[in-house]
Each structure stands twice: as C-alpha cells, then as structure tokens.
Design a protein around this motif. Structure first.
Motif, PDB file in Angstrom:
ATOM      1  N   ARG A  31       0.552  -1.201   0.211  1.00 49.85           N
ATOM      2  CA  ARG A  31      -0.372  -0.100   0.162  1.00 49.85           C
ATOM      3  C   ARG A  31       0.661   1.033   0.113  1.00 49.85           C
ATOM      4  O   ARG A  31       0.451   2.370   0.111  1.00 49.85           O
ATOM      5  N   TYR A  32       2.541   0.980  -0.171  1.00 52.14           N
ATOM      6  CA  TYR A  32       3.426   2.312  -0.076  1.00 52.14           C
ATOM      7  C   TYR A  32       4.002   1.982  -1.042  1.00 52.14           C
ATOM      8  O   TYR A  32       4.544   1.022  -1.816  1.00 52.14           O
ATOM      9  N   ALA A  33       4.328   3.277  -2.444  1.00 51.88           N
ATOM     10  CA  ALA A  33       5.450   3.718  -2.467  1.00 51.88           C
ATOM     11  C   ALA A  33       6.437   3.478  -1.434  1.00 51.88           C
ATOM     12  O   ALA A  33       6.454   4.165  -0.777  1.00 51.88           O
ATOM     13  N   ILE A  34       7.916   3.541  -2.507  1.00 49.46           N
ATOM     14  CA  ILE A  34       8.785   3.691  -1.943  1.00 49.46           C
ATOM     15  C   ILE A  34       9.303   4.433  -3.139  1.00 49.46           C
ATOM     16  O   ILE A  34       9.725   5.078  -3.814  1.00 49.46           O
ATOM     17  N   GLY A  35      10.960   5.121  -2.215  1.00 47.60           N
ATOM     18  CA  GLY A  35      11.121   5.862  -2.321  1.00 47.60           C
ATOM     19  C   GLY A  35      12.766   5.870  -2.593  1.00 47.60           C
ATOM     20  O   GLY A  35      13.144   5.323  -1.281  1.00 47.60           O
ATOM     21  N   CYS A  96      16.509   3.699   1.384  1.00 50.33           N
ATOM     22  CA  CYS A  96      14.936   3.905   1.182  1.00 50.33           C
ATOM     23  C   CYS A  96      13.867   4.451   2.094  1.00 50.33           C
ATOM     24  O   CYS A  96      13.509   4.717   3.321  1.00 50.33           O
ATOM     25  N   ALA A  97      13.279   4.697   1.665  1.00 52.69           N
ATOM     26  CA  ALA A  97      11.780   5.547   2.404  1.00 52.69           C
ATOM     27  C   ALA A  97      10.128   5.088   2.061  1.00 52.69           C
ATOM     28  O   ALA A  97      10.165   5.072   1.201  1.00 52.69           O
ATOM     29  N   ALA A  98       9.253   5.407   3.213  1.00 54.44           N
ATOM     30  CA  ALA A  98       7.444   4.198   2.350  1.00 54.44           C
ATOM     31  C   ALA A  98       7.242   5.820   2.971  1.00 54.44           C
ATOM     32  O   ALA A  98       6.898   6.304   3.831  1.00 54.44           O
ATOM     33  N   GLY A  99       6.075   5.732   1.362  1.00 47.72           N
ATOM     34  CA  GLY A  99       4.691   6.666   1.999  1.00 47.72           C
ATOM     35  C   GLY A  99       3.851   6.401   1.510  1.00 47.72           C
ATOM     36  O   GLY A  99       3.377   5.352   1.011  1.00 47.72           O
ATOM     37  N   PRO A 100       2.661   6.979   1.876  1.00 51.70           N
ATOM     38  CA  PRO A 100       1.597   7.122   0.533  1.00 51.70           C
ATOM     39  C   PRO A 100       0.979   6.975  -0.811  1.00 51.70           C
ATOM     40  O   PRO A 100       0.405   6.601  -0.992  1.00 51.70           O
ATOM     41  N   ARG A 101       2.570   7.912  -1.476  1.00 53.25           N
ATOM     42  CA  ARG A 101       2.321   8.553  -2.218  1.00 53.25           C
ATOM     43  C   ARG A 101       3.498   8.516  -2.668  1.00 53.25           C
ATOM     44  O   ARG A 101       4.374   9.211  -1.942  1.00 53.25           O
ATOM     45  N   GLY A 102       4.220   8.559  -3.671  1.00 55.93           N
ATOM     46  CA  GLY A 102       5.693   8.296  -4.630  1.00 55.93           C
ATOM     47  C   GLY A 102       5.812  10.801  -4.805  1.00 55.93           C
ATOM     48  O   GLY A 102       4.869  10.927  -4.795  1.00 55.93           O
ATOM     49  N   SER A 103       6.600  10.181  -3.944  1.00 50.66           N
ATOM     50  CA  SER A 103       6.758  12.459  -4.244  1.00 50.66           C
ATOM     51  C   SER A 103       8.459  12.074  -3.746  1.00 50.66           C
ATOM     52  O   SER A 103       9.569  11.356  -3.884  1.00 50.66           O
ATOM     53  N   TRP A 104       8.919  13.427  -4.786  1.00 50.00           N
ATOM     54  CA  TRP A 104      10.482  14.118  -4.298  1.00 50.00           C
ATOM     55  C   TRP A 104      10.678  14.691  -3.342  1.00 50.00           C
ATOM     56  O   TRP A 104      11.857  14.957  -2.574  1.00 50.00           O
ATOM     57  N   SER A 105       9.823  14.973  -2.283  1.00 49.84           N
ATOM     58  CA  SER A 105       9.728  15.766  -0.955  1.00 49.84           C
ATOM     59  C   SER A 105       9.895  14.453   0.031  1.00 49.84           C
ATOM     60  O   SER A 105       9.036  13.670   0.582  1.00 49.84           O
ATOM     61  N   PRO A 106      10.698  14.546   0.718  1.00 50.31           N
ATOM     62  CA  PRO A 106      11.173  13.517   1.915  1.00 50.31           C
ATOM     63  C   PRO A 106      10.210  13.535   3.174  1.00 50.31           C
ATOM     64  O   PRO A 106       9.880  12.784   3.902  1.00 50.31           O
ATOM     65  N   PHE A 107      10.127  14.276   3.164  1.00 49.46           N
ATOM     66  CA  PHE A 107       8.702  15.024   3.915  1.00 49.46           C
ATOM     67  C   PHE A 107       7.831  14.397   3.720  1.00 49.46           C
ATOM     68  O   PHE A 107       6.557  14.254   4.253  1.00 49.46           O
ATOM     69  N   GLU A 108       7.250  13.732   2.528  1.00 49.03           N
ATOM     70  CA  GLU A 108       6.258  13.242   2.063  1.00 49.03           C
ATOM     71  C   GLU A 108       6.228  11.474   2.403  1.00 49.03           C
ATOM     72  O   GLU A 108       5.135  10.578   2.735  1.00 49.03           O
ATOM     73  N   TYR A 109       7.253  10.897   3.500  1.00 50.87           N
ATOM     74  CA  TYR A 109       7.684   9.710   3.286  1.00 50.87           C
ATOM     75  C   TYR A 109       7.492   9.229   4.753  1.00 50.87           C
ATOM     76  O   TYR A 109       7.851  10.494   6.103  1.00 50.87           O
ATOM     77  N   ASP A 110       6.548   8.643   5.155  1.00 50.09           N
ATOM     78  CA  ASP A 110       6.374   8.209   7.196  1.00 50.09           C
ATOM     79  C   ASP A 110       7.503   7.039   7.718  1.00 50.09           C
ATOM     80  O   ASP A 110       8.119   7.581   8.804  1.00 50.09           O
ATOM     81  N   TYR A 111       7.985   6.245   6.883  1.00 55.89           N
ATOM     82  CA  TYR A 111       9.178   5.772   7.238  1.00 55.89           C
ATOM     83  C   TYR A 111      10.199   5.867   6.413  1.00 55.89           C
ATOM     84  O   TYR A 111      10.668   5.532   5.276  1.00 55.89           O
ATOM     85  N   TRP A 112      11.515   5.784   7.835  1.00 53.71           N
ATOM     86  CA  TRP A 112      12.863   5.494   7.002  1.00 53.71           C
ATOM     87  C   TRP A 112      13.821   4.283   7.044  1.00 53.71           C
ATOM     88  O   TRP A 112      14.093   4.362   8.401  1.00 53.71           O
ATOM     89  N   GLY A 113      14.393   3.995   6.671  1.00 52.48           N
ATOM     90  CA  GLY A 113      15.993   2.833   7.004  1.00 52.48           C
ATOM     91  C   GLY A 113      16.907   3.674   7.274  1.00 52.48           C
ATOM     92  O   GLY A 113      17.132   5.271   6.274  1.00 52.48           O
ATOM     93  N   LYS A 114      17.783   3.343   8.082  1.00 53.91           N
ATOM     94  CA  LYS A 114      19.345   4.066   8.431  1.00 53.91           C
ATOM     95  C   LYS A 114      20.301   4.474   7.257  1.00 53.91           C
ATOM     96  O   LYS A 114      21.214   4.859   7.871  1.00 53.91           O
ATOM     97  N   GLY A 115      20.031   3.665   6.064  1.00 52.80           N
ATOM     98  CA  GLY A 115      20.797   4.262   5.050  1.00 52.80           C
ATOM     99  C   GLY A 115      21.893   2.738   4.886  1.00 52.80           C
ATOM    100  O   GLY A 115      22.215   2.335   5.608  1.00 52.80           O
ATOM    101  N   THR A 116      22.103   2.825   3.705  1.00 53.36           N
ATOM    102  CA  THR A 116      23.847   2.455   3.286  1.00 53.36           C
ATOM    103  C   THR A 116      24.432   3.370   1.841  1.00 53.36           C
ATOM    104  O   THR A 116      24.589   4.223   1.549  1.00 53.36           O
ATOM    105  N   GLN A 117      26.099   3.215   2.893  1.00 52.85           N
ATOM    106  CA  GLN A 117      27.091   3.683   2.223  1.00 52.85           C
ATOM    107  C   GLN A 117      27.531   3.369   0.607  1.00 52.85           C
ATOM    108  O   GLN A 117      27.670   2.579  -0.094  1.00 52.85           O
ATOM    109  N   VAL A 118      27.739   4.122  -0.442  1.00 57.93           N
ATOM    110  CA  VAL A 118      27.965   4.053  -0.973  1.00 57.93           C
ATOM    111  C   VAL A 118      29.049   4.531  -1.516  1.00 57.93           C
ATOM    112  O   VAL A 118      28.925   5.966  -2.178  1.00 57.93           O
TER     113      VAL A 118
END
Length: 122
Positions: A31-35, A96-118
């Motif tokens: 039910r979530y878009a992922i960014g 990566c982040a999960a939100g109710p809709r896809g968006s370029w704004s990080p504020f639109e996402y509800d859940y976040w991972g801690k990240g991976t370094q590239v």
C-alpha cells in the motif's frame, strides 16, 4: 515494529555497478510507494527514484535517468535499486523510505531506513 533495512552499498570504481536492496517489515508494504534518497556530505537529502505501490510507475531524477533502475517485489516486501555506470557524484548515503504516495519531497514519507553508504572512486 516498522523496519526498512538497506543493503548492498560499498566501494566501487567509476563505471561500475551496485544493486541496493531495501527490506521492509511491520507495515502493509503493497500500500506504500517507496522512494530512494541519497545524501552526500554537506548536501541536502535528494530524491533519486521512486516507485508506486503496485510497481507500475517508476520515476527517476534527471541525474540518474538511464543509469538507475528501481523495482519492487511485493511478495517479498523488497525494493531494489540497480545502479549502473556509477560516477563519483553518486557517492552518498542511500536511504529507502515508504510513503502513501510517491514524491520527491522527503517530508511525504512516513518510514525511513538508516541508509547504506555508496562510494564511487574515480
């Protein structure tokens, strides 16, 4: 407990490839878009790519279009970011982040991972 866990980062030479994975749990994944976002030292977090809840629509920042491919497997609660022809400017922590809709704004996402370094060496 909601969790998003990124993996697959590392050190790669310019021109190389990496595949990032994002494992999700604790919420109704399909039910979530992922960014995918990235943040380089001293820079703001920027959107790289996002995919709709069904996987039917995908979007890319101009800087990665044609080089990165996002995909998801709703049966496995997984999202992937295939990164090809990497350049030094791709060096960042990727989230990566999960939100109710896809968006370029990080504020639109509800859940976040801690990240991976590239890190891309030139």
């Amino acid at each position: 407990e909601v969790q998003l866990v990124e993996s697959g980062g590392g050190l790669v030479q310019a021109g190389g490839s990496l595949r990032l994975s994002c494992a999700a749990s604790g919420f109704t994944f399909d039910r979530y878009a992922i960014g995918w976002f990235r943040q380089a030292p001293g820079k703001e977090r920027e959107g790289v790519s996002c995919i709709s809840s069904s996987g039917g629509s995908a979007y890319y920042a101009d800087s990665v279009k044609g080089r990165f491919t996002i995909s998801r497997d709703n049966a496995k609660n997984m999202v992937y970011l295939q990164m090809n022809r990497l350049v030094s400017e791709d060096t960042a922590v990727y989230f990566c982040a999960a939100g109710p809709r896809g968006s370029w704004s990080p504020f639109e996402y509800d859940y976040w991972g801690k990240g991976t370094q590239v890190t891309v060496s030139s």
